[in-house]
Write a protein that holds these residues in place. Structure first.
Motif, PDB file in Angstrom:
ATOM      1  N   SER A  10       0.826  -1.203   0.000  1.00 47.07           N
ATOM      2  CA  SER A  10       0.000   0.000   0.000  1.00 47.07           C
ATOM      3  C   SER A  10       0.861   1.255   0.000  1.00 47.07           C
ATOM      4  O   SER A  10       1.940   1.293   0.616  1.00 47.07           O
ATOM      5  CB  SER A  10      -0.902   0.003   1.240  1.00 47.07           C
ATOM      6  OG  SER A  10      -1.508   1.269   1.423  1.00 47.07           O
ATOM      7  N   THR A  11       0.387   2.291  -0.661  1.00 47.62           N
ATOM      8  CA  THR A  11       1.115   3.558  -0.630  1.00 47.62           C
ATOM      9  C   THR A  11       1.078   4.188   0.753  1.00 47.62           C
ATOM     10  O   THR A  11       1.828   5.128   1.028  1.00 47.62           O
ATOM     11  CB  THR A  11       0.540   4.554  -1.660  1.00 47.62           C
ATOM     12  OG1 THR A  11      -0.878   4.689  -1.462  1.00 47.62           O
ATOM     13  CG2 THR A  11       0.818   4.077  -3.081  1.00 47.62           C
ATOM     14  N   ARG A  41       4.518  -3.339  -6.894  1.00 48.73           N
ATOM     15  CA  ARG A  41       4.246  -2.323  -5.856  1.00 48.73           C
ATOM     16  C   ARG A  41       5.039  -2.620  -4.596  1.00 48.73           C
ATOM     17  O   ARG A  41       5.590  -1.710  -3.962  1.00 48.73           O
ATOM     18  CB  ARG A  41       2.745  -2.281  -5.534  1.00 48.73           C
ATOM     19  CG  ARG A  41       1.901  -1.592  -6.555  1.00 48.73           C
ATOM     20  CD  ARG A  41       0.438  -1.612  -6.156  1.00 48.73           C
ATOM     21  NE  ARG A  41       0.181  -0.843  -4.961  1.00 48.73           N
ATOM     22  CZ  ARG A  41      -0.590   0.244  -4.919  1.00 48.73           C
ATOM     23  NH1 ARG A  41      -1.151   0.698  -6.025  1.00 48.73           N
ATOM     24  NH2 ARG A  41      -0.805   0.880  -3.794  1.00 48.73           N
ATOM     25  N   LYS A 266      -6.324   7.678  -7.049  1.00 45.64           N
ATOM     26  CA  LYS A 266      -5.554   6.913  -8.034  1.00 45.64           C
ATOM     27  C   LYS A 266      -4.425   7.766  -8.615  1.00 45.64           C
ATOM     28  O   LYS A 266      -3.287   7.296  -8.785  1.00 45.64           O
ATOM     29  CB  LYS A 266      -6.479   6.430  -9.155  1.00 45.64           C
ATOM     30  CG  LYS A 266      -5.782   5.664 -10.284  1.00 45.64           C
ATOM     31  CD  LYS A 266      -5.158   4.371  -9.790  1.00 45.64           C
ATOM     32  CE  LYS A 266      -4.754   3.450 -10.928  1.00 45.64           C
ATOM     33  NZ  LYS A 266      -3.792   4.073 -11.873  1.00 45.64           N
ATOM     34  N   GLU A 269      -1.769   8.106  -5.960  1.00 42.20           N
ATOM     35  CA  GLU A 269      -1.016   6.860  -5.801  1.00 42.20           C
ATOM     36  C   GLU A 269      -0.009   6.665  -6.930  1.00 42.20           C
ATOM     37  O   GLU A 269       1.126   6.232  -6.685  1.00 42.20           O
ATOM     38  CB  GLU A 269      -1.975   5.671  -5.737  1.00 42.20           C
ATOM     39  CG  GLU A 269      -2.728   5.563  -4.431  1.00 42.20           C
ATOM     40  CD  GLU A 269      -3.321   4.182  -4.224  1.00 42.20           C
ATOM     41  OE1 GLU A 269      -3.633   3.515  -5.232  1.00 42.20           O
ATOM     42  OE2 GLU A 269      -3.481   3.789  -3.064  1.00 42.20           O
ATOM     43  N   ARG A 291      -3.010  11.711   0.403  1.00 43.90           N
ATOM     44  CA  ARG A 291      -3.531  10.356   0.213  1.00 43.90           C
ATOM     45  C   ARG A 291      -4.594  10.030   1.245  1.00 43.90           C
ATOM     46  O   ARG A 291      -5.422   9.141   1.062  1.00 43.90           O
ATOM     47  CB  ARG A 291      -2.360   9.350   0.309  1.00 43.90           C
ATOM     48  CG  ARG A 291      -2.743   7.880   0.335  1.00 43.90           C
ATOM     49  CD  ARG A 291      -3.393   7.456  -0.960  1.00 43.90           C
ATOM     50  NE  ARG A 291      -3.791   6.061  -0.906  1.00 43.90           N
ATOM     51  CZ  ARG A 291      -4.894   5.617  -0.339  1.00 43.90           C
ATOM     52  NH1 ARG A 291      -5.728   6.460   0.233  1.00 43.90           N
ATOM     53  NH2 ARG A 291      -5.183   4.336  -0.344  1.00 43.90           N
TER      54      ARG A 291
END
Length: 420
Positions: A10-11, A41, A266, A269, A291
């Motif tokens: 996850s970011t 990722r 999006k 990210e 975010r």
């Protein structure tokens, strides 16, 4: 201690790692494992996370895993931060309900039910597999909808506690308005996840909420997206999620002409992943603040420190009701202050809740029980019942139509609906 993060790609993760690096005195993490099925990722996020730790001189060993059992084996704590279906399905959660004139939001109302339908079974599977290789691990759930997911985990007998960043966000903002350290602020925070109110703000034992509303009402109202007179009328500060209830029609009208939050996230990210790929980036990017999830790292690190340290600190967490709110069943999950130790969370006594708050809490809590059942058992009838029980839906024709649409859109994530 060994901390495993499920959804480590996850970011959000560098926010957590930044907190671990800064707050090492509070939480002595010796091993950090990031787990994700998306290798690309995961590699980007792990890279910047390692650089953050190295820059801080933190001694923790960071590793990655794509296989859950390999990553969580022997863990002391497992933090779950999943988004099943990614931003693409979040976009559906935020737009499909609008077709029926209902609020489109990823955790509230019909969108929240869709997210729960995709998520609950996945998290329960993760928890079962964690229990097999790390039976003493605490599961900290940061996966939305937190209240529903935490209830499913507790109903299944897992050693779990739910965490949200709303309360710590209020604490930090109130502290800034009062020009004091956040640690000096305590909140009377009551309700369910994403359905909470601040009824008192204590500074040195004095409730300063009336002063905050009088002197900073405009700023607080702007933060929660409600008119300032609402604060004076209620004498409490609703969380920003209450706007979906208190101004439902206005929100729907705005959403119908705007773009989904998923689309904006999006874009953020994608930019974050580009930054994470830059080998010179060794700090948490400023862009990460847009975010969402403000103060997530502080909340998570502080909670883990209480679970694995001397304990005794107070945190706002999602736990079994067990009489805390006497108008709810004991097995409901509430979001309230609790003293957290290695034995778990012990809720504080809660002052009587006014009918204005209690009515909505009871209504949504009943929906959450039905949402858990619909997510686990499946079937259009149970999905319809859950929607009918939610105060933001509540009409049989709308519930029936929405149930069909939610199942249609989420079919690929619902084993019980996979046969066409």
């Amino acid at each position: 201690m060994k901390l495993a993060v499920v959804g480590g790609g996850s970011t959000y993760t560098p926010e957590l790692v930044d907190g671990i690096a800064r707050l090492r005195a509070e939480l002595p993490v010796t091993e950090l494992v990031l787990i994700d099925t998306d290798e690309h990722r995961l590699g980007l996020v792990a890279g910047v996370s390692a650089r953050i730790l190295n820059r801080a001189g933190h001694p923790a060993r960071l590793s990655t895993a794509t296989e859950l059992e390999k990553g969580v084996a022997g863990a002391d704590a497992v933090l779950i931060q999943l988004r099943v279906g990614g931003q693409a399905m979040r976009h559906q959660d935020e737009t499909v309900p609008l077709e029926c004139g209902c609020v489109g939001q990823e955790t509230v109302g019909a969108g929240g039910l869709a997210m729960a339908m995709r998520t609950v079974r996945v998290v329960l599977d993760v928890a079962e597999r964690v229990a097999a290789v790390a039976p003493k691990a605490w599961i900290v759930d940061f996966t939305n909808p937190v209240g529903i997911v935490t209830k499913a985990l507790l109903d299944a007998g897992h050693r779990a506690i739910g965490l949200c960043n709303v309360a710590i966000g209020f604490q930090r903002r109130f502290a800034a308005l009062l020009d004091v350290e956040p640690s000096r602020i305590a909140l009377d925070h009551v309700g369910l996840n994403h359905l909470t109110w601040i009824r008192a703000v204590y500074l040195r034992g004095e409730d300063v909420l009336p002063r905050l509303i009088d002197q900073h009402g405009e700023a607080i109202a702007k933060q929660i997206g409600l008119p300032e007179p609402v604060l004076h009328r209620l004498g409490v500060v609703p969380s920003y999620y209450l706007r979906y209830y208190y101004e439902h029609d206005a929100v729907v009208a705005e959403q119908k002409v705007g773009t989904s939050r998923a689309s904006a996230v999006k874009e953020v990210e994608d930019k974050l992943l580009e930054l994470y790929a830059d080998p010179s980036v060794d700090t948490k990017p400023d862009l990460l603040t847009s975010r969402g999830g403000a103060f997530y790292s502080e909340a998570a690190v502080a909670l883990l420190a209480s679970l694995f340290g001397e304990g005794g600190d107070v945190h706002v967490v999602n736990v079994r009701n067990n009489g805390t709110l006497p108008f709810l069943p004991d097995n409901a999950v509430v979001e309230v202050p609790a003293t957290v130790t290695s034995a778990g969370a012990q809720t504080w006594p809660v002052a009587p809740v006014s009918p204005l708050l209690a009515g909505l809490i009871g209504h949504v809590s009943a929906y959450e029980s039905l949402a858990v059942r619909a997510a686990i058992t499946g079937g259009e009838d149970l999905v319809t019942e859950a929607l009918l029980a939610h105060p933001l839906v509540g009409q049989i024709s709308v519930a029936e139509r929405l149930a069909g649409r939610l199942i249609e859109v989420n079919r690929d994530f619902l084993p019980w609906a996979s046969v066409r």
